[in-house]
Design a protein around this motif. Sequence first.
Motif, PDB file in Angstrom:
ATOM      1  N   LEU A  41      40.570  16.993  39.051  1.00 47.48           N
ATOM      2  CA  LEU A  41      41.859  16.295  39.064  1.00 47.48           C
ATOM      3  C   LEU A  41      42.822  16.805  40.126  1.00 47.48           C
ATOM      4  O   LEU A  41      43.957  16.328  40.200  1.00 47.48           O
ATOM      5  CB  LEU A  41      42.528  16.404  37.689  1.00 47.48           C
ATOM      6  CG  LEU A  41      41.750  15.838  36.508  1.00 47.48           C
ATOM      7  CD1 LEU A  41      42.556  16.003  35.226  1.00 47.48           C
ATOM      8  CD2 LEU A  41      41.391  14.384  36.728  1.00 47.48           C
ATOM      9  N   ASP A  43      45.667  18.712  41.902  1.00 46.06           N
ATOM     10  CA  ASP A  43      46.887  19.378  41.443  1.00 46.06           C
ATOM     11  C   ASP A  43      47.170  19.098  39.972  1.00 46.06           C
ATOM     12  O   ASP A  43      47.695  19.948  39.255  1.00 46.06           O
ATOM     13  CB  ASP A  43      48.085  18.928  42.280  1.00 46.06           C
ATOM     14  CG  ASP A  43      47.985  19.386  43.725  1.00 46.06           C
ATOM     15  OD1 ASP A  43      47.226  20.338  43.987  1.00 46.06           O
ATOM     16  OD2 ASP A  43      48.650  18.782  44.587  1.00 46.06           O
ATOM     17  N   ALA A  44      46.839  17.900  39.508  1.00 43.41           N
ATOM     18  CA  ALA A  44      47.092  17.550  38.109  1.00 43.41           C
ATOM     19  C   ALA A  44      46.262  18.417  37.176  1.00 43.41           C
ATOM     20  O   ALA A  44      46.725  18.838  36.114  1.00 43.41           O
ATOM     21  CB  ALA A  44      46.784  16.078  37.864  1.00 43.41           C
ATOM     22  N   ALA A  48      47.475  21.752  34.422  1.00 38.54           N
ATOM     23  CA  ALA A  48      47.276  21.587  32.985  1.00 38.54           C
ATOM     24  C   ALA A  48      47.194  22.945  32.299  1.00 38.54           C
ATOM     25  O   ALA A  48      46.634  23.893  32.831  1.00 38.54           O
ATOM     26  CB  ALA A  48      46.001  20.798  32.721  1.00 38.54           C
ATOM     27  N   LEU A  79      46.695  13.809  28.627  1.00 42.63           N
ATOM     28  CA  LEU A  79      45.968  13.162  29.718  1.00 42.63           C
ATOM     29  C   LEU A  79      45.345  11.868  29.221  1.00 42.63           C
ATOM     30  O   LEU A  79      44.826  11.810  28.105  1.00 42.63           O
ATOM     31  CB  LEU A  79      44.870  14.105  30.226  1.00 42.63           C
ATOM     32  CG  LEU A  79      43.869  13.560  31.241  1.00 42.63           C
ATOM     33  CD1 LEU A  79      44.538  13.372  32.601  1.00 42.63           C
ATOM     34  CD2 LEU A  79      42.677  14.512  31.376  1.00 42.63           C
ATOM     35  N   ASP A 104      55.043  15.848  31.799  1.00 40.62           N
ATOM     36  CA  ASP A 104      54.099  16.615  32.608  1.00 40.62           C
ATOM     37  C   ASP A 104      52.668  16.103  32.455  1.00 40.62           C
ATOM     38  O   ASP A 104      51.714  16.761  32.873  1.00 40.62           O
ATOM     39  CB  ASP A 104      54.157  18.102  32.246  1.00 40.62           C
ATOM     40  CG  ASP A 104      53.852  18.344  30.767  1.00 40.62           C
ATOM     41  OD1 ASP A 104      53.896  17.374  29.979  1.00 40.62           O
ATOM     42  OD2 ASP A 104      53.574  19.496  30.393  1.00 40.62           O
ATOM     43  N   ALA A 106      49.322  13.329  32.770  1.00 43.24           N
ATOM     44  CA  ALA A 106      48.629  12.723  33.911  1.00 43.24           C
ATOM     45  C   ALA A 106      47.758  11.564  33.449  1.00 43.24           C
ATOM     46  O   ALA A 106      47.175  11.594  32.362  1.00 43.24           O
ATOM     47  CB  ALA A 106      47.770  13.763  34.622  1.00 43.24           C
ATOM     48  N   GLN A 145      46.227  11.027  44.877  1.00 45.99           N
ATOM     49  CA  GLN A 145      47.170  11.581  43.913  1.00 45.99           C
ATOM     50  C   GLN A 145      48.585  11.094  44.214  1.00 45.99           C
ATOM     51  O   GLN A 145      48.953  10.905  45.373  1.00 45.99           O
ATOM     52  CB  GLN A 145      47.160  13.110  43.970  1.00 45.99           C
ATOM     53  CG  GLN A 145      45.800  13.751  43.747  1.00 45.99           C
ATOM     54  CD  GLN A 145      45.860  15.260  43.885  1.00 45.99           C
ATOM     55  OE1 GLN A 145      46.205  15.962  42.938  1.00 45.99           O
ATOM     56  NE2 GLN A 145      45.526  15.771  45.060  1.00 45.99           N
ATOM     57  N   ARG A 147      52.863  11.222  42.385  1.00 47.62           N
ATOM     58  CA  ARG A 147      53.809  11.488  41.308  1.00 47.62           C
ATOM     59  C   ARG A 147      54.524  10.190  40.980  1.00 47.62           C
ATOM     60  O   ARG A 147      55.026   9.513  41.873  1.00 47.62           O
ATOM     61  CB  ARG A 147      54.822  12.551  41.727  1.00 47.62           C
ATOM     62  CG  ARG A 147      54.266  13.966  41.733  1.00 47.62           C
ATOM     63  CD  ARG A 147      55.380  14.982  41.973  1.00 47.62           C
ATOM     64  NE  ARG A 147      54.912  16.348  41.857  1.00 47.62           N
ATOM     65  CZ  ARG A 147      54.810  17.007  40.707  1.00 47.62           C
ATOM     66  NH1 ARG A 147      55.156  16.405  39.580  1.00 47.62           N
ATOM     67  NH2 ARG A 147      54.378  18.241  40.676  1.00 47.62           N
ATOM     68  N   ARG A 151      55.527  12.216  35.936  1.00 47.45           N
ATOM     69  CA  ARG A 151      54.118  12.161  35.553  1.00 47.45           C
ATOM     70  C   ARG A 151      53.237  12.069  36.799  1.00 47.45           C
ATOM     71  O   ARG A 151      53.705  11.723  37.874  1.00 47.45           O
ATOM     72  CB  ARG A 151      53.877  10.970  34.625  1.00 47.45           C
ATOM     73  CG  ARG A 151      54.698  11.049  33.339  1.00 47.45           C
ATOM     74  CD  ARG A 151      54.654   9.747  32.561  1.00 47.45           C
ATOM     75  NE  ARG A 151      55.445   9.827  31.341  1.00 47.45           N
ATOM     76  CZ  ARG A 151      56.752   9.577  31.267  1.00 47.45           C
ATOM     77  NH1 ARG A 151      57.420   9.224  32.371  1.00 47.45           N
ATOM     78  NH2 ARG A 151      57.399   9.675  30.121  1.00 47.45           N
ATOM     79  N   ARG A 152      51.961  12.347  36.612  1.00 51.03           N
ATOM     80  CA  ARG A 152      51.025  12.307  37.732  1.00 51.03           C
ATOM     81  C   ARG A 152      50.030  11.164  37.548  1.00 51.03           C
ATOM     82  O   ARG A 152      49.592  10.884  36.435  1.00 51.03           O
ATOM     83  CB  ARG A 152      50.262  13.632  37.853  1.00 51.03           C
ATOM     84  CG  ARG A 152      51.137  14.820  38.233  1.00 51.03           C
ATOM     85  CD  ARG A 152      50.308  16.101  38.271  1.00 51.03           C
ATOM     86  NE  ARG A 152      51.105  17.267  38.582  1.00 51.03           N
ATOM     87  CZ  ARG A 152      51.310  17.730  39.808  1.00 51.03           C
ATOM     88  NH1 ARG A 152      50.784  17.093  40.848  1.00 51.03           N
ATOM     89  NH2 ARG A 152      52.041  18.804  40.014  1.00 51.03           N
ATOM     90  N   VAL A 154      46.341   9.923  39.141  1.00 52.19           N
ATOM     91  CA  VAL A 154      45.188  10.377  39.920  1.00 52.19           C
ATOM     92  C   VAL A 154      44.142   9.269  39.938  1.00 52.19           C
ATOM     93  O   VAL A 154      43.866   8.649  38.908  1.00 52.19           O
ATOM     94  CB  VAL A 154      44.568  11.656  39.314  1.00 52.19           C
ATOM     95  CG1 VAL A 154      43.378  12.123  40.150  1.00 52.19           C
ATOM     96  CG2 VAL A 154      45.613  12.758  39.200  1.00 52.19           C
TER      97      VAL A 154
END
Length: 219
Positions: A41, A43-44, A48, A79, A104, A106, A145, A147, A151-152, A154
């Motif tokens: 994943l 950076d996501a 974690a 997630l 935070d 993803a 990826q 932001r 939230r992220r 991917v």
Amino acid sequence: MSLFGHLAVQFGSHPENLATEALGYILAASASARRGFMASLGDAGAGASGALRFVTQHSDEEAGRPDLAGIDEKGRLSLLVEAKFWAGFTEHQPVGYLSLLPEDGALLVVCPAARLEHVWRELSSRVQTAGIVFETAGSEGELFQARCGQRRLVLQSWRRLLNAIRLELASEPPLLADVAQLAGLCDRMDSEAFIPVTSEELTSKIYRRVHEFGQIVNQ
């Protein structure tokens, strides 16, 4: 193509569901597989905290039914995973899914490598149309990826995801064989990936022209 891939194509009307269940089984069976999954994943995954347990077909009445959900040690949704082969996005994807996540959290979308560029444009358009800030966080090979607020988001290929899991399963031959079976299905889908027509394309002059040509051929 693997035996599983052959059977899934021949007898499964929704191969995405079969792939999701297979991935969920592999992740539930091995901490090493989960570690490889999180490593994929970018950076996501690095951000974690704690171990996740995965459940398939996580349901929410308003925001839809994501294919796979990662629940942290406190029972909190952390997630979400949406598995794609050739299917298009529903009205809840990805914005409704992002709304289910904590700040935070993803959302991972997995699709054939042949569809990555198209899917990334579609995801970006849908997020920004909903008024959410879409900040690209870089791409690397078959990994994209961004932001979306806090939230992220991917996007990666099935090939990249499964290769990352394989790297962590050297000491678990039975699960390696299971991953190979799933990879066989994904390779088949990758070679046959169909890019769904978007609403913008349906109203474009190009689509109208193609439709007119089709009518001429049918006459």
